[in-house]
Write a protein that holds these residues in place. Sequence first.
Motif, PDB file in Angstrom:
ATOM      1  N   ARG A  61       0.816  -1.201   0.000  1.00 16.94           N
ATOM      2  CA  ARG A  61       0.000   0.000   0.000  1.00 16.94           C
ATOM      3  C   ARG A  61       0.860   1.265   0.000  1.00 16.94           C
ATOM      4  N   VAL A  62       1.987   1.180   0.723  1.00 20.44           N
ATOM      5  CA  VAL A  62       2.900   2.337   0.774  1.00 20.44           C
ATOM      6  C   VAL A  62       3.780   2.390  -0.468  1.00 20.44           C
ATOM      7  N   ALA A  63       4.243   1.195  -0.913  1.00 23.15           N
ATOM      8  CA  ALA A  63       5.233   1.157  -1.997  1.00 23.15           C
ATOM      9  C   ALA A  63       4.629   1.389  -3.372  1.00 23.15           C
ATOM     10  N   THR A  64       3.371   0.995  -3.589  1.00 23.45           N
ATOM     11  CA  THR A  64       2.778   1.089  -4.931  1.00 23.45           C
ATOM     12  C   THR A  64       2.786   2.512  -5.482  1.00 23.45           C
ATOM     13  N   PRO A  65       2.337   3.525  -4.722  1.00 25.29           N
ATOM     14  CA  PRO A  65       2.400   4.891  -5.273  1.00 25.29           C
ATOM     15  C   PRO A  65       3.829   5.328  -5.586  1.00 25.29           C
ATOM     16  N   LEU A  66       4.800   4.944  -4.711  1.00 28.95           N
ATOM     17  CA  LEU A  66       6.195   5.329  -4.954  1.00 28.95           C
ATOM     18  C   LEU A  66       6.733   4.653  -6.203  1.00 28.95           C
ATOM     19  N   ALA A  67       6.396   3.360  -6.368  1.00 34.17           N
ATOM     20  CA  ALA A  67       6.863   2.633  -7.547  1.00 34.17           C
ATOM     21  C   ALA A  67       6.269   3.238  -8.822  1.00 34.17           C
ATOM     22  N   ALA A  68       4.986   3.598  -8.754  1.00 36.85           N
ATOM     23  CA  ALA A  68       4.339   4.217  -9.917  1.00 36.85           C
ATOM     24  C   ALA A  68       5.003   5.536 -10.264  1.00 36.85           C
ATOM     25  N   GLN A  69       5.355   6.299  -9.222  1.00 31.01           N
ATOM     26  CA  GLN A  69       6.030   7.579  -9.456  1.00 31.01           C
ATOM     27  C   GLN A  69       7.393   7.365 -10.098  1.00 31.01           C
ATOM     28  N   ARG A  70       8.146   6.353  -9.594  1.00 30.87           N
ATOM     29  CA  ARG A  70       9.460   6.071 -10.174  1.00 30.87           C
ATOM     30  C   ARG A  70       9.335   5.605 -11.628  1.00 30.87           C
ATOM     31  N   ARG A  71       8.310   4.759 -11.894  1.00 30.84           N
ATOM     32  CA  ARG A  71       8.112   4.298 -13.272  1.00 30.84           C
ATOM     33  C   ARG A  71       7.784   5.454 -14.194  1.00 30.84           C
ATOM     34  N   GLY A  72       6.973   6.402 -13.686  1.00 30.80           N
ATOM     35  CA  GLY A  72       6.633   7.581 -14.486  1.00 30.80           C
ATOM     36  C   GLY A  72       7.856   8.413 -14.810  1.00 30.80           C
ATOM     37  N   VAL A  73       8.709   8.614 -13.791  1.00 34.71           N
ATOM     38  CA  VAL A  73       9.941   9.396 -14.002  1.00 34.71           C
ATOM     39  C   VAL A  73      10.861   8.676 -14.982  1.00 34.71           C
ATOM     40  N   ALA A  74      10.969   7.347 -14.809  1.00 37.82           N
ATOM     41  CA  ALA A  74      11.839   6.567 -15.696  1.00 37.82           C
ATOM     42  C   ALA A  74      11.352   6.622 -17.137  1.00 37.82           C
ATOM     43  N   GLN A  75      10.010   6.518 -17.313  1.00 42.18           N
ATOM     44  CA  GLN A  75       9.440   6.579 -18.667  1.00 42.18           C
ATOM     45  C   GLN A  75       9.677   7.944 -19.287  1.00 42.18           C
TER      46      GLN A  75
END
Length: 545
Positions: free
Chosen positions: A463-477
């Motif tokens: 629950r905590v990591a999913t938003p952070l992972a999505a943010q990192r994926r967005g930045v990486a993309q």
Amino acid sequence: FGSRSNPFAAPPLPQRRVPVLIMIHPNIWFQPRSRKAVNQAVQHHGLLLQYVTSPRQADKEEVLDAVRQDGMALEWTAQELRADREVVLAAVEQRSSALKFAAEKLRADREVVFKAVQRDGMALQFVAEELRADREVVLVAVRQRGSALKYAAEELQADRELVLEAVRETGCALAWAARQLRADKEVVLEAVRKNSDAFEYAARQLRTDKQVALEVVRRDGRAFEFATRQLRADKDVALAAVRRHGLALMHAVTDLRADKELAIEAVRQNGVALGYVAEELRADKEVALEAVRKDGWSLAWVSPQLQADRDVVLEAVRKNSEALKYATEELRADKEVVLEAVMQDGWALARAGAQLRADKEVVLEAVHQDGEALKFAAEELRADKEVVLEAVKCQGSALQHAVPQLQADKEVALAAVRRHGVAALCFVSEDVRADKEVVREAFLQQERNDKMAKRDMAKDVRRVATPLAAQRRGVAQQNRTRANSAVAATSAAAAQAKRRPSSAGKVAASGASHWLIAAAAGASSELLGKPKRSGTPGTCCFGRA
């Protein structure tokens, strides 16, 4: 370093000459043996700069490493570096309050000051006098931190637009506004909208104005505290306040606290406001019922006569089982009242009369809600197998409150370990603890409990990591898109250079393309967490092309 007697003792200094030992922390000592070691240390602990020698405090490279890690390291730099623009800019970017250690000329430098107040408006207190009178600088500061208005020049504290910006960020910044603006209705209302306490700093003529006071307390009843006594004696203002904040009743004058309409409005908003109504209204059943329906705890403030009233007490325990402790002895022995309480919280059995703690129906309801309530049951019910089984099915640890005969009962023990796992074995008898089936069941249940705990923990982590992972994926993309654009641009530049006749153009295009590819690869590596590849002009960062 240390010894067995004192493992945290400072290391003894050897006889030969060595650099001084530096205490970073009572348990951590640092010995600067080389320039490289110092550089590495200050990169991780910028304030270590205070322990190095004076020549190193004047070394720009080391100082930059220190202030980039902790801007406050600027305090320990040489005087000439406190006047160095690059060093000071690096310091205030990391910690804006480092501006106070900068040289006087840089505290009057607009670019340095802007960097500081953009990060923290309160850095305005370290700015040179002439820039505290600069409207643009102060505007940036108060937008970041409204309280920075305190350090603005007097003429800017009288600037209406600037003060509005300040109170929109921090309502209590009104305290440092000019007198005429503290009498400005729009400014005061804007401040109160942000923080009701700001009404305290409004001019007296506004705090005595009924229309202004009404508008303020309708937004936040807590501002009623700062109204004048004349308005705190006004029923209309008091009603508007308690409808928003019931406890505002405490600031009303004594005569208004005896007003039934006002008291009912207050306790409807907050039952605890009953503690501030007049004594005669605490004996009023209508007022008391309104209070306990909002908050059962308010039974503590009703009159003794109403604490013996069955209707009032029933309403109170329905809202909060703990209210049972304020009921009279007769009502704590009333089965319907106690059942209402234990259905919400089994521990309310502790407040019940002795005869009801021996009532099987009441005790069964209590242990069904909380197994640990068995400790408050009568001795004969703690020896009742049905009651104890119900308790341990709810909470295995309740077995500790059962009589020894039932702690030796295999059926009860199995029910306890199936709920509580291995921990329940602490409460069974020695004979049962030696039973293979009971022990096996305990360990199987413990394994299930552990798996469930791990699953719940994994859910929390996801629950905590999913938003952070999505943010990192967005930045990486986004970074990959930029990298692809850069590569496409270099390909176009190279193709265009090939069509040119001169060799100089080809070399320039080749060098430019290599630099662009290197920059794109470096940015992608940084955001994707991969190691960077360095490039040099005319050499592709991926090796031979």
